[in-house]
Structures are given as C-alpha cells and as structure tokens.
Design a protein around this motif. Structure first.
Motif, short mmCIF file in Angstrom:
data_model
loop_
_atom_site.label_atom_id
_atom_site.label_comp_id
_atom_site.label_asym_id
_atom_site.label_seq_id
_atom_site.Cartn_x
_atom_site.Cartn_y
_atom_site.Cartn_z
N ARG A 181 0.83 -1.19 0.00
CA ARG A 181 0.00 0.00 0.00
C ARG A 181 0.87 1.26 0.00
NH1 ARG A 181 -5.22 1.25 1.18
NH2 ARG A 181 -5.60 3.38 1.90
N PHE A 182 0.50 2.24 -0.83
CA PHE A 182 1.14 3.55 -0.80
C PHE A 182 0.15 4.59 -1.32
CE2 PHE A 182 2.04 1.83 -4.98
CZ PHE A 182 1.88 2.90 -5.84
N SER A 183 0.47 5.85 -1.08
CA SER A 183 -0.45 6.94 -1.44
C SER A 183 0.32 8.09 -2.07
CB SER A 183 -1.19 7.46 -0.20
OG SER A 183 -1.86 6.41 0.47
N THR A 184 -0.42 8.95 -2.75
CA THR A 184 0.13 10.20 -3.26
C THR A 184 -1.04 11.16 -3.48
OG1 THR A 184 1.55 11.22 -4.93
CG2 THR A 184 0.06 9.50 -5.69
N ILE A 185 -0.79 12.28 -4.13
CA ILE A 185 -1.84 13.26 -4.40
C ILE A 185 -1.78 13.66 -5.87
CG2 ILE A 185 -2.78 15.54 -3.87
CD1 ILE A 185 -1.75 15.44 -1.16
N SER A 186 -2.95 13.83 -6.47
CA SER A 186 -3.03 14.46 -7.78
C SER A 186 -3.61 15.86 -7.61
CB SER A 186 -3.90 13.64 -8.73
OG SER A 186 -5.26 13.66 -8.32
N TYR A 187 -3.15 16.78 -8.45
CA TYR A 187 -3.58 18.18 -8.37
C TYR A 187 -4.10 18.66 -9.71
CZ TYR A 187 -0.65 18.24 -4.15
OH TYR A 187 -0.09 17.97 -2.93
N LYS A 188 -5.06 19.56 -9.63
CA LYS A 188 -5.48 20.30 -10.81
C LYS A 188 -4.60 21.55 -10.91
CE LYS A 188 -10.33 18.94 -10.24
NZ LYS A 188 -11.70 19.46 -9.96
N LYS A 191 0.52 14.47 -10.77
CA LYS A 191 0.72 13.73 -9.52
C LYS A 191 2.13 13.98 -9.01
CE LYS A 191 -0.39 9.61 -11.04
NZ LYS A 191 -0.70 8.15 -11.06
N ILE A 192 2.29 13.89 -7.70
CA ILE A 192 3.61 14.03 -7.10
C ILE A 192 4.12 12.65 -6.71
CG2 ILE A 192 3.20 16.37 -6.28
CD1 ILE A 192 2.70 15.20 -3.49
N PRO A 193 5.45 12.47 -6.62
CA PRO A 193 5.99 11.18 -6.16
C PRO A 193 5.52 10.87 -4.75
CG PRO A 193 7.71 12.53 -7.17
CD PRO A 193 6.51 13.41 -7.02
N PRO A 194 5.27 9.60 -4.44
CA PRO A 194 4.79 9.25 -3.10
C PRO A 194 5.67 9.77 -1.97
CG PRO A 194 4.52 7.39 -4.57
CD PRO A 194 5.28 8.43 -5.34
N LEU A 195 6.99 9.71 -2.12
CA LEU A 195 7.85 10.17 -1.02
C LEU A 195 7.74 11.68 -0.80
CD1 LEU A 195 11.10 8.01 -1.36
CD2 LEU A 195 9.29 7.86 0.36
N ILE A 196 7.48 12.44 -1.85
CA ILE A 196 7.21 13.87 -1.66
C ILE A 196 5.95 14.04 -0.84
CG2 ILE A 196 6.62 16.02 -2.83
CD1 ILE A 196 9.52 15.35 -3.18
N TYR A 197 4.95 13.26 -1.12
CA TYR A 197 3.69 13.31 -0.36
C TYR A 197 3.93 12.99 1.12
CZ TYR A 197 -0.72 11.38 1.47
OH TYR A 197 -1.81 11.07 2.25
N VAL A 205 15.22 33.14 5.84
CA VAL A 205 14.62 31.83 5.58
C VAL A 205 13.33 32.03 4.80
CG1 VAL A 205 15.63 30.76 7.63
CG2 VAL A 205 13.38 31.83 7.80
N TRP A 206 12.93 31.01 4.07
CA TRP A 206 11.68 31.04 3.31
C TRP A 206 11.23 29.60 3.11
CZ3 TRP A 206 16.47 32.45 1.58
CH2 TRP A 206 17.04 31.70 0.54
N ARG A 207 10.39 29.33 2.12
CA ARG A 207 9.94 27.96 1.88
C ARG A 207 9.91 27.68 0.39
NH1 ARG A 207 6.01 32.22 2.38
NH2 ARG A 207 4.19 31.75 1.09
N GLU A 208 9.75 26.40 0.08
CA GLU A 208 9.52 25.96 -1.29
C GLU A 208 8.27 25.09 -1.32
OE1 GLU A 208 14.11 25.61 -3.01
OE2 GLU A 208 13.06 23.81 -2.33
N PHE A 209 7.60 25.07 -2.46
CA PHE A 209 6.52 24.12 -2.68
C PHE A 209 6.88 23.25 -3.88
CE2 PHE A 209 5.34 27.79 -5.27
CZ PHE A 209 4.92 27.23 -6.47
N TYR A 210 6.25 22.08 -3.96
CA TYR A 210 6.60 21.11 -5.00
C TYR A 210 5.45 20.89 -5.96
CZ TYR A 210 8.50 16.94 -7.23
OH TYR A 210 8.98 16.04 -8.15
N ILE A 211 5.73 21.06 -7.22
CA ILE A 211 4.87 20.60 -8.30
C ILE A 211 5.75 20.55 -9.55
CG2 ILE A 211 3.98 22.89 -8.99
CD1 ILE A 211 1.85 19.74 -8.78
N ASP A 212 6.01 19.37 -10.05
CA ASP A 212 6.99 19.20 -11.14
C ASP A 212 8.33 19.81 -10.75
OD1 ASP A 212 5.18 17.87 -12.74
OD2 ASP A 212 4.50 19.67 -13.77
N GLY A 213 8.77 19.57 -9.55
CA GLY A 213 10.01 20.14 -9.04
C GLY A 213 9.73 21.16 -7.95
#
Length: 528
Positions: free
Chosen positions: A158-165, A176-182, A317-325
């Motif tokens: 079993r594993f999970s991830t997320i798909s985004y519009k 979709k993002i890689p499961p480990l990113i999720y 300091v700041w942050r990053e978000f992930y979608i295709d990198g």
C-alpha cells in the motif's frame, strides 16, 4: 547507528570451470539483506567439501521487539518495515505505537507508519497526535477541490500520493507528485525544530485550517472554491494586496495561502519569538522565521508539499513548494508582499552573497539546495576526504561550514528582558525603593538599546562523511569559510573528541584530505 549490509550476490567462480572447459561457472550464490548491529559481525564461508557458500546464523531484525510490535509489523507495508523496526527499538513505548498500527483504519496505515518510522530517532509524536494528523489530512482532501489523495495497493503493497489540478499555459491539467514527496512534505507533522504537540488543544493542521481570530482570514474559507494548485507563473506579490487582486490575477492555492500568511502575521516580530505554528498565528507578528513556519504549516494544511529553506549565513529563511520540481516561495514581513518561483531574488535581486542553503526534513536531517539559488559560475563544489591514522576512510565524521554573517539577537534580548522583569516582580516590596527602581529602569533602558542584529560566526550548513570518508558542499564563491571537521562524540559541536580546522578565503573546486591522528591538530590556513 546500525549498519545495513546488502549482499546483492556472493559468487565463487573458477576461471576455467570444474569441467576443464574454458569459461566461468557459478558454484554457489547467496543473495540477502541483513542488518548488523554495532559491535556485531556477519560472515559468509566457502565450504570446500561441498563447494557451497554458507552464511552465519541470522536473527530476525525485530527479535528484540515486544510481541505486539512484531504483530503490528505484519500489517505495515514492507517498504516501511526496516525503518519502522529501527524506530520501535528506540522509543520508550513501542506497544503504544503497535496498538495504533493494529487498530487504525487501513486507509491511514501507510501515512501513520511513515510518520513513526521517519520521526527523529526515539522522538516520535504521540499516537493521538499521529492519528489527529492523518484524520485532518483526509478531511482536507474531502473539502479541497484542487487536490485528491490517491491510495494504491500493488502486489499487496500500500502507498499513497496526491493528484492536483493545475493551470499551465491556459490549459487545465492534472499532475501527480511522487509518493515520497507526499509523505515527507505533506503528511509529516514535524516542520520545525520544536516538538510536535497540541497547542490551544489542537495540532497545527487542524488549528490553522479551521480557526481564525476575529479580524483575520480563515484559511479553509480562502481555499474553498479554489480550483487550481498553481498556474506555473513566476511573479512578485505586491505589498498589502487585496483578496480581489489575488483572485483576479492568480486564483490558486499557492496565492491563497500566501495571502492568508500575510494577513495573519501582519506585524514585525516582538515578544517571545515562538516556533509553534499555532502560537505564531495567534500572536500575529514575526520576521522571516515565523513567516516560514506558519507558511509551511499553512501549505501542508492545504495539502501542498512544502519545506522550509534556510540561508543561515545570510539570516533569511523562506519555503519551497513542490509541483513538477521545487519552487521558491516567500512572504516578506509586515504583509510586505512576497515572491512565487523567483529563486534569483536573494543573490541577484537583493544582492546577498549566499554561502550555502539547506532544507530541513521531519526527521531533523537536512539536505543542500544551494544550486537552486546560485548560477553555475557563482558556486564551487568543495569535497573533504576524512582519513584515520592508518589512511582508512572515516565514516560518520561531521563537517561544519562556518561563516561570519548577521545574527538576529531579538530573541535573546526578549528573554533577558523577561528574566529581568521576573526578578523585579519577585523582589520583596521592602527592596523596591526609588534607588532600586531607578537601577532597574536604567538596566531595562540599556537592554533596549542593544542592537537587534550583529555580525557573528555561525554554521551555515553541515554534513557527515560516507563510507568512503567523503563529504561535499556546494558553496557561494563570494564568502570565506572555516570548516570544522569532527570525529568522535558529536552530540554537541563543542564536545567532539577530535577536531580539525580548515580555512578557505574563497572556495575553489577541489578535494581536501583531512587526516586524524591521536594528537591535537592546529588550524590549517590555506588559499589566502
């Protein structure tokens, strides 16, 4: 630390074969994966009588665990078991986590098991918090239009991830993002160096999403109706922007969370400088540190993969978000605007001489991200090879990179002022005469005159040598660096058993050998 030995294949071959023919013939083969505890060993023996490889006796990795924990492991996906076993051997109450894994809905099992396995060793959030975290995660999934958690079961795993519009070049797409990113950057509840705990009775994911103070925006309300995670546009956000501007220009979850951060923390920092997201939200003030914490928490609450980025040497300091990198994302203090996917801002917009940058993971490890913020010609790779007196590689030596840069002193000033006030309040009334009151006010006045920032030496990044004794850094070319190479007890940077020092006026691409002998070493100054 336990060593993991992977024996892909142990082969014994005769160059001419036992039949006398030229060529090679495999006589015996072993393939296995084992864990060798510290101080233990494992061997493979060739039996010349049987012409077979024979292995030593192996005990199950889980042999020291309570029976309940062993049973719980059978329910957990195999890809998580090794790290989970290691964690359950370190926590004080393995049966509590075993009971959670046995009783929890299978839908939540992989997320909870991952958070247990990949928390700091021996410092796992309570079972109640882990369950709260994943329940709110799936509740958010039901409420948000742009995200959809996907649960898979392949060959029993079993594993999970997320798909985004998303909206890209005017087209509606699903990614979709890689499961480990999720798991690491959406699910994991640890986002700061502080403990994961309920504050004001709730975990940050629940509190930030569904609570607002009077006069401040409600995050779930801003996210409702949002159809896209991101529009793939890089832009600067204007200061004090309105919600109308956000919706008309960038109707995305990225912009909605950034707007919410700016309006929720609209004041410059004062007071205690908290690190818990709920407290930061409730106090509504902060510099970049507080903004990063609440932004990462807000993004993960909104099911957006997010991680904090640190430029310690440059005090930002700041942050990053992930979608295709990974993509840069920042809010500037006092609702002063921000940036989306503008990584050149700091070195080439603000003119900061960046040293090294890193991201912080939920197990308290870090990884380097310098190359995402400096152009190729503005950074160099420096590699250390650490050896012992026998010229053998040293595994697990720590290399710290020290730079001189701005140091924020406001937290220390506030703590000093709090201490002085506490001492004054506890003084007997008999001692609070005019003279003592004048002295107290004078001391407070002097403390308030202390600078909020000063130049000081501090580590900008660190890493550990691998089995080859190697450790590398990508560093900005416009800084000078002091490297502290440590071997032995590494719990405290100042208490290592052995220390070596290496200084570079300007970094160059090179490999530097460091040899540890038994006697003390002096500072080695090079490249002046």
């Amino acid at each position: 630390m336990k060593a993991l030995l992977i024996v892909i294949a142990c082969l014994l071959m005769f160059p001419y074969g036992i039949s006398g023919n030229f060529g090679k013939e495999i006589l015996s083969e072993i393939s296995l994966e084992i864990e060798i505890p510290p101080g233990d060993y494992f061997y493979v023996h060739f039996n010349s009588s049987t012409l077979r490889l024979e292995k030593g006796n192996l005990s199950p990795l889980s042999k020291d665990l309570p029976i309940d924990a062993k049973v719980a492991l059978t329910r957990v996906p195999r890809w998580l078991r090794l790290d989970l076993i290691r964690q359950l051997k370190e926590v004080e109450n393995p049966n509590d986590y075993a009971n959670l894994l046995m009783k929890v809905n299978e839908k939540y099992l992989d997320e909870i098991a991952f958070c247990i396995a990949h928390s700091p060793l021996g410092k796992v959030p309570s079972p109640e918090i882990l369950l709260d975290n994943v329940k709110t995660l799936y509740l958010s999934d039901d409420l948000l239009s742009y995200a959809n958690i996907l649960d898979y079961k392949v060959n029993g795993e079993r594993f999970s991830t997320i798909s985004y519009k998303v909206l890209k070049n005017g087209k509606n797409l699903t990614v979709k993002i890689p499961p480990l990113i999720y798991y690491w950057f959406v699910v994991h509840p640890k986002i700061t160096s502080g403990d994961v705990k309920r504050v004001y009775g709730k975990l940050w994911r629940d509190y930030l999403l569904f609570h607002n103070d009077i006069g401040y925006p409600l995050l779930i309300e801003k996210l409702s109706g949002i159809e896209y995670l991101w529009d793939y546009e890089a832009y600067y956000e204007p200061p004090h922007r309105t919600w109308k501007w956000c919706i008309e220009n960038h109707p995305t979850a990225i912009e909605a969370v950034s707007y919410w951060v700016g309006k929720s923390v609209p004041e410059n920092a004062y007071g205690s400088r908290p690190i818990q997201p709920n407290v930061i939200y409730h106090e509504h003030n902060g510099w970049c540190g507080e903004l990063r914490i609440i932004a990462v928490a807000g993004l993960r609450s909104a099911l957006v993969p997010a991680v904090g980025i640190s430029a310690v040497g440059e005090d930002h300091v700041w942050r990053e978000f992930y979608i295709d990198g990974w993509h840069e994302n920042d809010n500037w203090w006092a609702d002063g605007g921000g940036a989306v996917d503008k990584p050149d801002t700091y070195a080439y917009g603000w003119g900061r001489n960046l040293s090294a940058l890193f991201a912080w993971k939920g197990d308290d490890s870090i990884y380097e991200v310098t190359s995402r913020y400096l152009h190729e010609g503005d950074m160099k790779k420096v590699t250390f090879v650490v050896l012992d007196q026998n010229m053998e590689p040293v595994d697990g030596a720590r290399v710290m990179v020290i730079v001189k840069g701005p140091f924020d002193t406001t937290w220390y000033k506030n703590k000093l002022l709090e201490l002085l006030q506490k001492v004054w309040e506890e003084l007997p009334p008999l001692l609070k005469g005019r003279l003592m009151e004048s002295i107290y006010k004078w001391i407070i006045c002097m403390c308030n005159k202390l600078p909020n920032s000063t130049e000081w030496f501090k580590p900008c990044i660190w890493n550990y040598t691998d089995m080859r004794g190697e450790c590398s850094f990508t560093l900005g070319v416009n800084r000078s660096y002091l490297f502290v190479i440590q071997r032995g007890i590494l719990e405290n940077p100042l208490l290592a058993k052995q220390n070596r020092f290496y200084y570079m006026e300007k970094p160059r691409k090179k490999t530097i050998p460091i040899i540890f002998f038994t006697h003390r070493q002096k500072l080695k100054k090079t490249d002046l």
